[in-house]
Design an enzyme around this catalytic site. Structure first.
Site, short mmCIF file in Angstrom:
data_model
loop_
_atom_site.label_atom_id
_atom_site.label_comp_id
_atom_site.label_asym_id
_atom_site.label_seq_id
_atom_site.Cartn_x
_atom_site.Cartn_y
_atom_site.Cartn_z
N ASN A 65 35.78 38.21 27.97
CA ASN A 65 36.27 39.51 27.71
C ASN A 65 37.73 39.29 27.77
OD1 ASN A 65 38.11 40.85 30.30
ND2 ASN A 65 36.66 39.15 31.09
N ALA A 66 38.25 40.24 26.87
CA ALA A 66 39.70 40.40 26.74
C ALA A 66 39.93 41.75 26.59
CB ALA A 66 40.26 39.96 25.44
N MET A 67 40.05 42.48 27.96
CA MET A 67 40.24 43.72 28.13
C MET A 67 41.62 44.18 27.86
SD MET A 67 37.01 44.36 29.07
CE MET A 67 37.21 46.36 29.04
N GLY A 68 42.67 43.19 28.33
CA GLY A 68 43.98 43.63 28.17
C GLY A 68 44.41 44.41 29.10
N LEU A 69 43.94 44.44 30.33
CA LEU A 69 44.37 45.19 31.69
C LEU A 69 44.66 46.69 31.32
CD1 LEU A 69 47.15 42.51 32.86
CD2 LEU A 69 44.83 43.07 33.98
N CYS A 125 45.44 36.86 34.96
CA CYS A 125 44.80 37.25 33.82
C CYS A 125 45.10 36.41 32.79
CB CYS A 125 44.87 38.54 33.56
SG CYS A 125 44.12 39.39 31.89
N THR A 188 39.37 34.46 35.16
CA THR A 188 38.47 33.88 34.07
C THR A 188 39.15 32.72 33.39
OG1 THR A 188 39.41 35.54 32.58
CG2 THR A 188 37.49 36.13 33.57
N SER A 261 30.72 39.61 36.83
CA SER A 261 29.74 39.79 35.88
C SER A 261 28.41 40.06 36.17
CB SER A 261 29.75 38.38 35.11
OG SER A 261 31.03 38.19 34.59
C1 LIG Z 1 35.31 42.89 32.17
C2 LIG Z 1 36.24 42.11 32.92
C3 LIG Z 1 37.30 42.74 33.46
C4 LIG Z 1 38.18 41.87 34.30
N1 LIG Z 1 39.38 42.44 34.86
C5 LIG Z 1 40.19 41.93 35.91
C6 LIG Z 1 41.32 42.46 36.23
O1 LIG Z 1 41.70 43.51 35.96
N2 LIG Z 1 41.75 42.01 37.28
C7 LIG Z 1 41.39 40.68 37.76
O2 LIG Z 1 42.21 40.20 38.74
N3 LIG Z 1 40.42 39.94 37.12
C8 LIG Z 1 39.84 40.78 36.14
N4 LIG Z 1 38.53 39.99 35.84
C9 LIG Z 1 37.93 38.72 36.55
C10 LIG Z 1 37.07 39.04 37.73
O3 LIG Z 1 37.63 39.57 38.79
C11 LIG Z 1 36.61 37.66 37.95
O4 LIG Z 1 37.65 36.85 38.58
C12 LIG Z 1 35.96 36.75 36.97
O5 LIG Z 1 35.18 37.65 36.09
C13 LIG Z 1 35.05 35.45 37.53
O6 LIG Z 1 34.01 36.26 38.10
P1 LIG Z 1 32.53 36.78 37.65
O7 LIG Z 1 31.91 35.17 37.02
O8 LIG Z 1 31.80 37.01 38.78
O9 LIG Z 1 32.82 37.61 36.63
C14 LIG Z 1 37.75 40.81 34.93
C15 LIG Z 1 36.46 40.14 34.41
C16 LIG Z 1 35.74 40.82 33.47
C17 LIG Z 1 34.45 40.26 33.10
#
Ligand SMILES: Cc1cc2nc3c(=O)[nH]c(=O)nc-3n(C[C@H](O)[C@H](O)[C@H](O)COP(=O)(O)O)c2cc1C
Ligand SMILES: Cc1cc2nc3c(=O)[nH]c(=O)nc-3n(C[C@H](O)[C@H](O)[C@H](O)COP(=O)(O)OP(=O)(O)OC[C@H]3O[C@@H](n4cnc5c(N)ncnc54)[C@H](O)[C@@H]3O)c2cc1C
Ligand SMILES: Cc1cc2nc3c(=O)[nH]c(=O)nc-3n(C[C@H](O)[C@H](O)[C@H](O)COP(=O)(O)OP(=O)(O)OC[C@H]3O[C@@H](n4cnc5c(N)ncnc54)[C@H](O)[C@@H]3O)c2cc1C
Ligand SMILES: Cc1cc2nc3c(=O)[nH]c(=O)nc-3n(C[C@H](O)[C@H](O)[C@H](O)COP(=O)(O)O)c2cc1C
Ligand code: FES
Ligand code: FES
Lengths: 300, 259, 300, 259
Positions: A65-69, A125, A188, A261
């Site tokens: 993913n690359a939402m871009g905050l 991020c 990530t 996820s």
């Molecule tokens: C769609 C999406 C958006 C994310 N947005 C953020 C975010 O805004 N801030 C943040 O600290 N981590 C963000 N993350 C990272 C997750 O909080 C998490 O650290 C990472 O996905 C690993 O955990 P997982 O394998 O359970 O997804 C995002 C991850 C995904 C998949």
């Protein structure tokens, strides 16, 4: 009851930042589904629309993913946070980001009215220029941002770490020196995907962050190393889908786990993980869930 | 999964503002009302309902749709999906009512064709700004009774789909389906609420999508936190009671945008 | 015909280091199965038995391994290398490692008699103390080792990079400055797994390196970044199972690909990847395979 | 996959040097001759053939096997597998010959029991150092004709399994299976070669295993580069012609160790 940095959690599963965390209502929904606490989308100083789509793809073995905050900024988000606080009945942690200490402080103070139970500093991020990991791979920056936020607000501060560094422990130690009440790992892992039909990188931002199954081994190693060196609690995140994954993360050293996820599989994931943990603890003669935290370090 | 590469084998100018893009790849497993994420490489990826097993029907409204309109037959797109929940398909013996406004006809046309193929008795109310913009008249016509309305009266009845609906006995139908601009659907909702018909009506909604797969939360609606991309885009009317539906949606950053 | 650092490859698939590469016979077998070139197991200055088992586990979405660089050392391996050279009919690249410049040089010189077509310097193994990545995360060490081996032997030198650093490009640039003819990326990503029944880390070495599907996105990003900054060829490795994966890696910037974990699926993987690449090039009006190398960089 | 946790529910002292460990978990899909990787936590993980659907039979030879011998009923092990190729099972109407030496009886006992269950006619030659070390006499006895030999003559015929084999008309058998010390199997191989029976004989081999799943190459044999863990551990005799079989194997570092 699990207590982390003074916050009581009914169970050790926490919604990870950026997952269904942009509105108060969605945070409440996840809490009702059984999360022990919820973390908001990372909120910054200015409204951001985020990167162009595609912003997330399912790889089968994980996600990129690359939402871009994307976020409405703290003045707009304050009300959502208040809804989450008032209606979710679980601790609500505000994830915040900024490019400088001052920005972090502005956002934290701006959200204090809504009384978040803790702040999670997103210095990790991997795909937002000038934010996130570009800050979070510098131990001095991490330390000073942590100090600044700790000074500014009267709430526990968690620092979320990036695995995209040579040694995550150095960053974790910087957070601890800065007064962090806990560290959260991992965000990530840098990655990309290319469409061979056209040659285009698939994500709108060209590259992004890997999450889900694929990163669990990486997260475990980070948590394991952090646990060996830090004195503050570690919250494990990365590829937790099942109660077995959660136990594994806790044995590596996590006091609680975040789930991101795996929400893709359905929101039941929180209750199924937490009830699985409960059964495991009972069936294996552990007294309480804290007994398993870090035990992998003793098995030599 | 990675986006599937499809070739555009035909482009049909449906109305002055809408075009159908036909692919060389059919999504046979798709249910009417499901959507795909359409990747116009180098530009953006946007949600589009499947207007047929191998087609989307697009209204030009901004950047990405404009780029889509510049594509030619033989050009390629990337497709992820189908995603989301489609319409609950009617049973053979049910009577159904379809209410379509503008490009909202896109998910309803394949539904109408399916229903007609199994012999379902149906009435369609199709509205548009003007006569030229009436979409899929040719597809709805053979399926059952068809009422046309245009905002400007340039063809058939002048007015809105809701005017026709006002003259319709909704009690006579087992299922009602609607898609169109949210303000239109909100009016429909209001009328059906009075007739106690909301529970048998399905609404196909639009929100701003990022992930499209139910993870990021961009498309969540107040107050239940329903994800339009995953819990929808088709919702039973009862799920929308007391929701933001018809009042506001969220922009890309999560900010509220009032209708 | 693909030419990389002066070596002619019949097809751009190369057996990765550490996979069926400990004996001459197994290298010959892989060559006969269709690999365009083969890389040996990493050979060091002293015989090493490697870590205790379990040394590799299948995660479904990838593998974790911690072999611990088992190898018979260069005096014993010379004959195996000669067998590979004489019987495989494809270029044979000797992977070597050491803890110091001198050790690298000793091993390289010690193997020169068997005339390897190139050397691959393993400065990137994540789980061998004092070897591999502990050297390879230091740009100065990478540069000086590369210089030393280049000076000592008259053969192309490839440098294999670890992704477990904050910025792989800095290490790649160090290799290039040292005179590397190519860089190879990536080695495995640090990771671990824990047995929840006992609390024991599963690998004998406690932690290890992640490979296979899970690391493809990480490898692609590394290759992409290296291609943007370096002038020497990049050889892509990490999660290549299919011809589609190989094309993706090449579009990111790889001149050739190495295949490691995918050997688990069967040795046909080399011929199936190379014939798939061939068809793709023909069917898509590319003139030759070099046309696609790095094209993702042009798609904006 | 992660190792599967099994509980040892019974430990049988088969001979002074071998014990059978029975698990609470059956590997019903396993074919006789397949092996599992047995993880003695904190110690090592070693390959063991399944001597039954839910058991291994272990000879104490070194570190890990010694630790195994210290375990008690109720203790746990981690198991990965079953891996590798088992024996080609005989058909109902075939006549088979089994040649087992020492703990090599472990993979052959379940084969004998399977064959017997479908009515196959079989002869077994079972050898050991001495009478006490004869393994699974009780399992082979009901399955067919059984010839016992001991190196020291402490029971039955004095000598080696090859002495019995010399008196046997191998032409009378459709399939021959053997497992035992490699020097023994090498002799068997030599004798069968003379009688042109190598092609109908399967040999169960041992090599030093690391990954156990065919990737690392630790167990590769010269000159074909056959992986014992994946292409074996059971090989048809023809695959072993001109190989290192009987001459040398590799140590953990890949160095040659002569037999
Ligand atoms: C769609 C999406 C958006 C994310 N947005 C953020 C975010 O805004 N801030 C943040 O600290 N981590 C963000 N993350 C990272 C997750 O909080 C998490 O650290 C990472 O996905 C690993 O955990 P997982 O394998 O359970 O997804 C995002 C991850 C995904 C998949
Ligand atoms: C489930 C679903 C099905 C749809 N089906 C159709 C259809 O069949 N035919 C059709 O013409 N349109 C359909 N749309 C609407 C279509 O997605 C938007 O018109 C399109 O995204 C506009 O993109 P743009 O770049 O041209 O417009 P922009 O200039 O980006 O913006 C115009 C408006 O389009 C909407 N929009 C832009 N990007 C997105 C996005 N990523 N997700 C959702 N909305 C967006 C916003 O509301 C925005 O205000 C559907 C939308 C959804 C959610
Ligand atoms: C396919 C296969 C099936 C086997 N089945 C049986 C069986 O049913 N019963 C039985 O008693 N033994 C069996 N063995 C042999 C058994 O694996 C070894 O006896 C055991 O590994 C010895 O371990 P140790 O630590 O006690 O001995 P060590 O002190 O480590 O060494 C003694 C010898 O054991 C062998 N060995 C050690 N580690 C390994 C390893 N990882 N892989 C292979 N060999 C090793 C070596 O040849 C070594 O010289 C089998 C071996 C293989 C390859
Ligand atoms: C069992 C195993 C052993 C390996 N041994 C080595 C080695 O000796 N030297 C080395 O440079 N890389 C070694 N690697 C790393 C691989 O060469 C490769 O860089 C990595 O596995 C990623 O590629 P893959 O996903 O195709 O396996 C090893 C990998 C595996 C799985
Ligand atoms: S668009 Fe991400 S949850 Fe719906
Ligand atoms: S033990 Fe690794 S290939 Fe056989």
């Amino acid at each position: 009851m699990n207590k982390i940095t003074g916050i009581e959690l009914d169970n050790p599963t926490i919604l990870a930042a950026g997952i269904m965390g942009t509105t108060g209502a969605s945070l409440v929904r996840v809490a009702k589904e059984g999360a022990g606490a919820v973390v908001t989308k990372s909120i910054g100083p200015e409204p951001k629309e985020g990167h162009k789509n595609p912003s997330m793809i399912d790889l089968g073995y994980g996600f990129l993913n690359a939402m871009g905050l994307p976020n409405p900024s703290y003045p707009d988000f304050k009300d959502e946070l208040a809804i989450a606080k008032n209606e979710s009945n679980v601790p609500v942690i505000a994830s915040i980001f900024g490019g400088t200490e001052d920005e972090f402080v502005d956002v934290a103070i701006g959200l204090m009215d809504s009384e978040p139970d803790a702040f999670e500093l997103n210095v990790s991020c991997p795909h937002a220029k000038g934010y996130g990991a570009s800050v979070g791979s510098n131990p001095d920056a991490v330390e000073s941002i942590t100090v600044a936020v700790k000074d500014a607000v009267d709430a526990p501060v968690w620092v979320k770490l990036t695995p995209n560094v040579t040694d995550i422990v150095i960053i974790g130690e910087a957070a601890q020196r800065g007064g962090a009440d806990a560290v959260v790992g991992i965000n990530t892992v840098k990655g990309m995907a290319i469409d061979i039909n056209s040659g285009y990188p698939i994500l709108g931002n060209r590259f992004g962050g890997l999450s889900g199954h694929a990163v669990k081994p990486v997260a475990l190693k980070c948590v394991y190393d952090l646990y060996a060196s830090l004195d503050i609690p570690i919250i494990g995140v990365g590829g937790v889908y099942t109660w077995q994954d959660a136990i594994e993360m806790m044995m590596a050293g996590a006091s609680a786990v975040q789930v991101g996820s795996a929400v893709y599989e359905g929101l039941e994931v929180f209750s199924s993980i937490s009830s699985g943990i409960k059964s495991f603890i009972n069936e294996n003669d552990y007294k309480y869930v804290g007994d398993i935290v870090g035990i992998a370090h003793e098995r030599i | 999964m990675y986006p599937i590469d499809v070739k555009i084998i035909e482009i049909i100018k449906e109305t002055p503002s809408t075009r159908t893009f036909v692919f060389d790849r059919s999504f046979n497993e798709a249910v009417a009302g499901q959507f795909v994420m359409v990747w116009i490489r180098g530009v953006d990826e946007i949600p589009m309902t499947l207007s047929g097993k191998n087609s989307i029907t697009v209204q030009k409204v901004g950047d990405a749709t404009e780029k889509l309109f510049m594509l030619k037959e033989g050009d390629h797109l990337g497709i992820r999906g189908p995603f989301g929940n489609g319409f609950t398909l009617p049973g053979r013996d049910e009577k159904i009512l379809l209410i379509a406004g503008g490009v909202g006809a896109a998910p309803l046309a394949p539904l109408a064709e399916y229903a007609s193929s199994i012999g379902v008795c149906m009435t369609t109310i199709l509205g548009a700004r003007n006569a030229d913009e009436l979409l899929f008249v040719d597809r709805f016509t053979p399926c059952g009774e068809l009422h046309l309305t245009t905002d400007d009266g340039s063809a058939h009845r002048c007015g809105f789909v809701t005017d026709v609906l006002a003259d319709t006995d909704t009690a006579a139908y087992d299922r009602i389906y609607t898609c169109g601009p949210e303000v239109m659907m909100k009016c429909v909702f209001g009328m059906l609420e009075k007739e106690n018909s909301v529970g048998k009506t399905e609404f196909s909604l639009h929100r701003y999508f990022k992930c499209g797969i139910g993870v990021c939360g961009a498309c969540c609606m107040d107050r239940k936190g329903l994800r339009v991309c995953r819990d929808g885009p088709v919702f039973n009317g009862l799920e929308l009671v007391d929701s933001e539906f018809g009042n506001y949606m969220r922009g890309p950053g999560g900010n509220k945008e009032l209708f």
